[in-house]
Structure formats: structure tokens, C-alpha cells
Design an enzyme around this catalytic site. Sequence first.
Site, PDB file in Angstrom:
ATOM      1  CB  CYS A 167      33.643  41.248  50.724  1.00 35.08           C
ATOM      2  SG  CYS A 167      33.932  39.868  49.939  1.00 35.08           S
ATOM      3  CG  ASP A 178      35.289  41.534  45.047  1.00 32.04           C
ATOM      4  OD1 ASP A 178      36.221  42.461  44.641  1.00 32.04           O
ATOM      5  OD2 ASP A 178      34.557  40.735  44.745  1.00 32.04           O
ATOM      6  CG  HIS A 226      30.665  43.127  47.217  1.00 24.04           C
ATOM      7  ND1 HIS A 226      30.869  42.523  46.026  1.00 24.04           N
ATOM      8  CD2 HIS A 226      31.390  42.385  48.129  1.00 24.04           C
ATOM      9  CE1 HIS A 226      31.774  41.581  46.167  1.00 24.04           C
ATOM     10  NE2 HIS A 226      31.836  41.375  47.607  1.00 24.04           N
ATOM     11  CB  CYS A 286      29.533  38.587  46.814  1.00 26.87           C
ATOM     12  SG  CYS A 286      30.553  38.009  48.041  1.00 26.87           S
ATOM     13  NE  ARG A 306      34.829  42.662  41.907  1.00 21.96           N
ATOM     14  CZ  ARG A 306      33.810  41.773  41.535  1.00 21.96           C
ATOM     15  NH1 ARG A 306      33.417  41.874  40.283  1.00 21.96           N
ATOM     16  NH2 ARG A 306      33.474  41.016  42.369  1.00 21.96           N
TER      17      ARG A 306
END
Length: 240
Positions: free
Chosen positions: A56, A58, A117, A120, A60
Site C-alpha cells: 500500500c 500508506d 495492513h 487502511c 506507515r
Amino acid sequence: MSEAAEIGQERSAALLPERLVAGYEAFLSGRFAREHERFEHLASVGQNPRILLIGCCDSRVSPEVIFDAAPGEIFVVRNVANIVPPYGPNGDHHGTSSAIEYAVLALRVTHIVILGHASCGGMRAYAEAERDPYFKPLSAGDFIGKWISLIAPAAERLGPVDEPIEVYSERLAFASIIQGLANLRTFPAVANLEKRGILSLHGAYFGIAQGKLLALDERSGTFIPVSPDAHAATFAEPRF
């Protein structure tokens, strides 16, 4: 520092965010200095990763950080919600599909991992739109809205959203990983190589807060903790 060097440094700082410039300087004096020979080797002979990881966007969830990967070890493609579209050659632009094709046919990777994860945003947006038909922050005409519509087959298997949105979103994340593996197998080259035992497909899920990694056992359809002893040892002693 010479006047010319000072001017050059000021100009470079103005061209990129300060955080990136500082990080680059730390990289030069740290990892690049320690692994200079590896970078030279990669530059001269090219890359030869054995793993394609689809993750992803993302910020993080950085695969290279999670798996402590050195440069050249993992071929990574990241998109919103770590979605794998089904095979569908046409006139559209296919960033993720082209990365899969390149990794499998050009780099000849032997493993493909879909890494989902916790928390999301893409999964939650889809879940909220399903629960409330008036909640349409991302219309079908938007790039993101059209993209996350690919989650629909996974959502259909879960049924109506009749639980807290946080719980449903996490279940949807797991279901989407399973759907992603099914979509990977619609790519002829992937299906052929997996059937011949040359290519292996994997699903994984990363819990951001506690750093817990789960891997999919496709035979049972369950996600199993990876290295549970090592994870438990990390939290066995006070860390601060």
C-alpha cells in the site's frame, strides 16, 4: 565550506523539502558509505530481486523497513490499498499490472507477496460507502473511487456491513488480500509459472501499532503469526 559549496547547498535545499535533503545527507554518511560497493555492483550488473512485493502507498507501511531489506533485494510496487487488479489488457494505463508483468517475465522473480495492513484508509473508505449510500466522498468518476471499486468482489463475500466499521474494515483488508491472490492467478504467466512450481504466491498483513506480521495459509484460509517468538521477545523487556 567554500562559498560555491554554500551556494550549491542553499540551492539544493530550495529544490527539495528540507526533510529530504537532511535524510539524503544522513544516507550519504551512513548507509551509502557502508554499502557503497553494493550500490556500485547493482549499478554495473543490474537488479536481480527474487521477490515482488505489492504493498500500500500508506507511509506507515514501508516494506523495505519492515523486512530490513537491502537495496536490490525486493522489487516493490505500491498503490492505494495494495490492490491487485485482474488481468485485463486493453487501452487503459495499467501501472500495477505492468509491474507484475515486468517482475515475472523480465526479472523472473520466484515469489510474489501481497502485503496488506491495519487501519487502511482505502478499505475504510470503501466500507463507509457500502454502509451508507449517501457517503460518497470518492465517486466512481474519481481515480481513487474507480480504483477501490476493485475491492467489490472481496466485499461481496463478506456480506452487508452489519458491525462496527473498524472491525469490518479489518476483515475487508484480509479478504482483499485473498482476492488479490485470485486476481494474480488470472495473469497467464503467473498461473503458468505457479503451476510449474517456479513461482510462489503469498499473502501477508502488517499490524502497524505492534509490528505483528501475519501470513496467509491458503489451505485453511487463515492468517497465522510470523515469528511469534521473536515478536514476543521484542515486548518481553521494557523498551524505554
